[in-house]
Design an enzyme around this catalytic site. Structure first.
Site, short mmCIF file in Angstrom:
data_model
loop_
_atom_site.label_atom_id
_atom_site.label_comp_id
_atom_site.label_asym_id
_atom_site.label_seq_id
_atom_site.Cartn_x
_atom_site.Cartn_y
_atom_site.Cartn_z
N ARG A 1 -3.53 3.48 12.59
CA ARG A 1 -2.99 4.69 11.98
C ARG A 1 -1.97 5.36 12.90
O ARG A 1 -1.07 6.05 12.44
CB ARG A 1 -4.12 5.61 11.54
CG ARG A 1 -4.88 4.93 10.40
CD ARG A 1 -6.15 5.60 9.94
NE ARG A 1 -6.81 4.71 8.96
CZ ARG A 1 -7.99 4.94 8.45
NH1 ARG A 1 -8.67 6.02 8.80
NH2 ARG A 1 -8.51 4.10 7.58
N LYS B 1 -12.35 -5.03 1.77
CA LYS B 1 -11.89 -4.20 2.87
C LYS B 1 -12.82 -3.00 3.02
O LYS B 1 -13.01 -2.23 2.08
CB LYS B 1 -10.46 -3.73 2.56
CG LYS B 1 -9.92 -2.73 3.55
CD LYS B 1 -8.45 -2.47 3.27
CE LYS B 1 -7.90 -1.38 4.15
NZ LYS B 1 -6.48 -1.11 3.86
N CYS C 1 0.86 -1.18 0.00
CA CYS C 1 0.00 0.00 0.00
C CYS C 1 0.90 1.23 0.00
O CYS C 1 2.11 1.12 0.17
CB CYS C 1 -0.90 0.00 1.24
SG CYS C 1 -2.25 1.20 1.10
N LYS D 1 -12.01 -7.76 5.90
CA LYS D 1 -11.42 -6.87 6.89
C LYS D 1 -12.34 -5.69 7.14
O LYS D 1 -12.78 -5.09 6.17
CB LYS D 1 -10.07 -6.39 6.36
CG LYS D 1 -9.37 -5.43 7.27
CD LYS D 1 -8.11 -4.92 6.63
CE LYS D 1 -7.55 -3.81 7.48
NZ LYS D 1 -6.51 -3.09 6.82
N CYS E 1 -0.06 4.16 1.88
CA CYS E 1 -0.42 5.14 2.93
C CYS E 1 0.69 5.40 3.94
O CYS E 1 0.83 6.50 4.44
CB CYS E 1 -1.72 4.74 3.62
SG CYS E 1 -1.68 3.14 4.43
N ARG F 1 -11.16 7.60 3.67
CA ARG F 1 -10.86 6.55 2.69
C ARG F 1 -12.10 5.94 2.06
O ARG F 1 -12.04 4.90 1.43
CB ARG F 1 -10.00 5.48 3.36
CG ARG F 1 -8.65 6.05 3.75
CD ARG F 1 -7.68 5.04 4.26
NE ARG F 1 -6.40 5.71 4.46
CZ ARG F 1 -5.48 5.35 5.33
NH1 ARG F 1 -5.65 4.29 6.07
NH2 ARG F 1 -4.37 6.03 5.44
N SER G 1 -6.82 -3.46 14.28
CA SER G 1 -6.28 -2.80 15.47
C SER G 1 -7.35 -2.45 16.50
O SER G 1 -7.17 -2.69 17.69
CB SER G 1 -5.52 -1.55 15.03
OG SER G 1 -6.35 -0.71 14.24
C1 PBG Z 1 -3.50 0.02 4.61
C2 PBG Z 1 -3.83 -0.81 5.78
C3 PBG Z 1 -4.59 -0.42 6.88
C4 PBG Z 1 -4.67 -1.52 7.72
C5 PBG Z 1 -3.94 -2.54 7.14
N1 PBG Z 1 -3.45 -2.08 5.91
C6 PBG Z 1 -5.13 0.90 7.24
C7 PBG Z 1 -6.25 1.47 6.50
O1 PBG Z 1 -6.70 0.95 5.50
O2 PBG Z 1 -6.71 2.51 6.92
C8 PBG Z 1 -5.43 -1.54 9.01
C9 PBG Z 1 -5.10 -2.61 9.95
C10 PBG Z 1 -5.61 -2.42 11.32
O3 PBG Z 1 -6.40 -1.53 11.66
O4 PBG Z 1 -5.18 -3.23 12.13
N2 PBG Z 1 -2.17 -0.05 4.26
#
Ligand code: PBG
Length: 335
Positions: free
Chosen positions: A216, A206, A121, A259, A123, A228, A285
């Site tokens: 984050r 997702k 990714c 997810k 980000c 997003r 998370s």
């Molecule tokens: C994006 C990514 C995210 C997570 C995993 N890959 C963040 C998002 O999409 O905002 C989130 C994982 C988590 O919250 O544990 N690279």
């Protein structure tokens, strides 16, 4: 059909009988995948404030951590790199000597049997914190500042990132940007660059979720403007999750994913039932932090709640579970 004589409670009277009637195999360490954050430029591991017990690791500690994970019986890690420098196009993400690439190299050298998955990714690598490059819109004086992620430019960069991880020795790449055509672009680039065997675990379904909040902090990747929702899925939808996964399978994904996991077990169930394809779920998370906070306050029995939750994911149909509780759960399974 009726079963007049069956007394259900006879099956529940003692642990041995309960075990005999179990429909779902017990979750084991081999079902789990542990996320690992690696941060460039730090010398000591740093605990993530909103995720007690989870750390950002410096490069020099990563192999030892990987060894501990492997020795617990967990077969795979998913890596997230946090670079020192970020720019508009995330160039540190496809730097062959970038933080994620170095971490892949070290782990594969020191703990070769551990499967290394790397999140693909942008980000974490871009100054604006979005999952792709931002489209440059012609500016007019009365136009509101708008933004949109440039899908087709982004997938080219995602493909470059994946190839760079492949060169470092990654086993599986996991595209998570939710751009259309990202799996196809990555698959094509891997094949073209002579890495046809690298597998793709796609974050196919997702959702745009507030449960990613603590991540984050962990990955230092909050979007600096907007959110997003223009690329991640709307959580009112379920058919769309199936369609997203089907598209990714058609593009060459080896495994698809749901997810978050906790509020989305109906989606896990549907994908497994309808697609009969290798399926992961990502217990994110916020799911970890909720339980951790309640456990710290003494409101929940952490171990029992986590084992119940993980079993729920498996019962719903997940083959693999990505969870920040992987290490803790693997230890609990041993006791
Ligand atoms: C994006 C990514 C995210 C997570 C995993 N890959 C963040 C998002 O999409 O905002 C989130 C994982 C988590 O919250 O544990 N690279």
């Amino acid at each position: 059909m009726s079963y007049p004589k069956i007394r259900m409670r006879d099956r529940r009277k003692d642990e041995a009988t309960r075990k005999r009637f179990r429909e779902t195999a017990q979750v084991s360490a081999s079902d789990l995948i542990m996320p690992v954050f690696v941060k460039e430029g730090i010398v000591k591991r740093k605990e993530i404030k909103s995720m007690p017990g989870i750390y950002q690791f410096p490069l020099r500690e990563v192999a030892v951590e990987a060894r501990k994970i492997y020795d617990l019986g967990i077969p795979a890690v998913i890596l997230f790199g946090i670079p020192k420098y970020k720019d508009e196009i995330g160039s540190s993400a496809y730097d062959d000597n970038g933080i994620t690439q170095e971490a892949i190299r070290i782990i594969k050298k020191k703990v070769p049997m551990l499967t290394v998955i790397a999140d693909v990714c942008m980000c974490e690598y871009v100054s604006h914190g979005h999952c792709g490059v931002i489209k440059k819109k012609p500016e007019t004086s009365n136009q509101k500042p708008e933004f949109d992620v440039d899908n087709d430019e982004t997938i080219k960069i995602l493909a470059k990132i994946a190839v760079s991880y492949a060169k470092a020795g990654v086993d599986v790449v996991a595209p998570s940007a939710m751009m259309d055509g990202q799996v196809k672009a990555i698959k094509g680039a891997l094949v073209k660059n002579n890495f046809p065997k690298i597998k793709i675990m796609s974050y196919s379904s997702k959702y745009a979720s507030s449960f990613y909040g603590p991540f984050r902090d962990a990955a230092e990747s909050p979007p600096q403007f907007g959110d997003r929702k223009t690329y991640q899925m709307d959580y009112y939808n379920s058919d769309e999750a199936v369609l997203e996964a089907k598209l990714d399978i058609g593009e060459g994904a080896d495994m698809v994913m749901v997810k978050p996991a906790l509020g989305y077990q109906d989606i896990i169930y549907r994908l497994k039932k309808e697609l009969k394809f290798p399926l992961a779920c990502y217990s994110v998370s916020g799911e970890y932090s909720m339980i951790k906070a309640a456990a710290c306050a003494g409101w929940l029995d952490e171990k029992k709640v986590v084992l119940e939750m993980l079993t729920g994911f498996k019962r719903a149909g997940a083959d693999k579970i990505i969870t920040y509780y992987a290490k803790a759960a693997a230890k609990w399974f041993k006791t």
